[in-house]
Design an enzyme around this catalytic site. Sequence first.
Site, PDB file in Angstrom:
ATOM      1  N   SER A  84       0.849  -1.186   0.000  1.00  0.00           N
ATOM      2  CA  SER A  84       0.000   0.000   0.000  1.00  0.00           C
ATOM      3  C   SER A  84       0.882   1.232   0.000  1.00  0.00           C
ATOM      4  O   SER A  84       2.111   1.140   0.041  1.00  0.00           O
ATOM      5  CB  SER A  84      -0.890   0.005   1.237  1.00  0.00           C
ATOM      6  N   LYS A  85       0.246   2.361  -0.026  1.00  0.00           N
ATOM      7  CA  LYS A  85       0.945   3.647  -0.045  1.00  0.00           C
ATOM      8  C   LYS A  85       1.987   3.751   1.062  1.00  0.00           C
ATOM      9  O   LYS A  85       3.012   4.399   0.901  1.00  0.00           O
ATOM     10  CB  LYS A  85      -0.077   4.780   0.121  1.00  0.00           C
ATOM     11  N   ARG A  86       1.677   3.110   2.178  1.00  0.00           N
ATOM     12  CA  ARG A  86       2.577   3.138   3.320  1.00  0.00           C
ATOM     13  C   ARG A  86       3.986   2.670   2.946  1.00  0.00           C
ATOM     14  O   ARG A  86       4.985   3.082   3.515  1.00  0.00           O
ATOM     15  CB  ARG A  86       2.020   2.190   4.377  1.00  0.00           C
ATOM     16  N   GLY A  89       5.453   3.146   0.187  1.00  0.00           N
ATOM     17  CA  GLY A  89       6.053   3.954  -0.864  1.00  0.00           C
ATOM     18  C   GLY A  89       5.101   4.002  -2.024  1.00  0.00           C
ATOM     19  O   GLY A  89       3.901   3.837  -1.846  1.00  0.00           O
TER      20      GLY A  89
END
Length: 482
Positions: free
Chosen positions: A251-253, A255
């Site tokens: 996920s965005k977490r 990167g």
Amino acid sequence: MTPRVRFAPSPTGYLHVGAARTALYNYLFAHHNGGTFILRSDDTDKDRGSDEFQEDILEHLRWLGLEWDEGFAVGGPHGSYRQSDRYDRYREVARDLVDRGSAYYSFATAGQLDAFKQEAREAGTSPAYDGSLEPSEAEASERLAAGETAVVRFRVPRPGATEFADVVRGDMRFDHAQVDDFVILRSDGTPTYHLASTVDDVDYGITHVIRGEDLLSSTPKHILLTQAIGGNPVTYAHLSLLMGPDGKKLSKRHGDTAMAVYSEAGYLPESMNNYLALLGWNPGEDDTILPLEEMVRRFDLDTVSKNPAVFDPKKLEWMNGVYIREMGDAEFIAVTLPLVEEAVGRTLSDEDRLRYAMLVPLVKERAKLLPEVATQARFLFVDVDEYDEKAWSKVMAVDEGPVALDGAIAALEGLDPWTTEAIDTALRAMLEESELSARKGLQPIRVAISGSTVSPPLFESLEILGRDDSLARMRRARAALS
Ligand code: GLU
């Protein structure tokens, strides 16, 4: 029968790297088997979908070179391949299923359904909704005629189970006691994903559905619907989702997950495809670097692993460096010249281009991303306008800075010929004479000619920059020190 596969993204976000892998596996499978790769637009979610996302998906599939043979934006025998254009068709199928008793109008409210499930749980019976709250057929017709709205639900056969052999996950069995009579048409007449996707798969003659594991639990519904519509059976392959390096769903977490970020950062589509292909598929023979055609030749869906694969940007970067090194110089120049010109702020003259061609073997060897090439080549074409602050205080504004520059200017002033070897010999002699280490004695020269401590190899850089420019830059830096 040659396979027909589809990639069916919803335009509710930018092309995700995980979705790109799904597209790639569909592409590889289709091409390996002489089949057809179809693109479909699952654009039924008007609230979350957008043209911008749709464009982004098309753009980056094309950037990756995953051209589709048929489908959205390119056409084919089945119309627009866009779900929002096919609502009449979905309604027609839903009505037909109701007429044949495979589906029914449902009036149950959300509150009633919650209560149903609650009671089932307490009684230890199946919580799957089975239509038992619905009015008789006659009453249902009356209520519809009176203008009441209702959803249409699929009648899941009970008792029963749906079994299928997933190519990746093996034998699957879903007991219908766990499957609700699911909604296929909403009360406003719009189709749910289950209906739209299954009708499309049947109408387009899809033979294999290769998609993410998140849709595995939808598959019994799709199989039941396909049977009820009278479509040909489909083979399913559910790919494990990509994980971040910490083992959690990517996920965005972790990167960047949008393909656009990678294309803009200077990754090559070839290395991106190669890296994504290896996330779940092992081509064997210990090979890791495989161009697309070679992957097509070897791809085998049966050997795709069901273990989760980790998307590791560091490995992707490494692979990108491998692809950059394998590029021919001419190709490398063709793709990097626009970046260099942008960094320099003007078109390069013929003479500039010759200089750049001399530098290319040096930068190509080390680059991991294309834009860093432009940063490293810039010094050849623009005079140093400012010195990197940290570099200046660390290597210049120290005792060794002026000593090194004075020594270098003296050693290089009368040097003839101006070649890498001669520069190398002269500067090494200077280091010895001034009792400077290579680091302390050469870094100031690097900062003087490039403005920073990061540049292509120094002696070669000096040769390519030329005697006059090199000396002028060293003198200017020296003057700034006194
Ligand atoms: N449109 C669905 C999605 O983007 C995929 C549909 C499918 O592959 O069945 O998640």
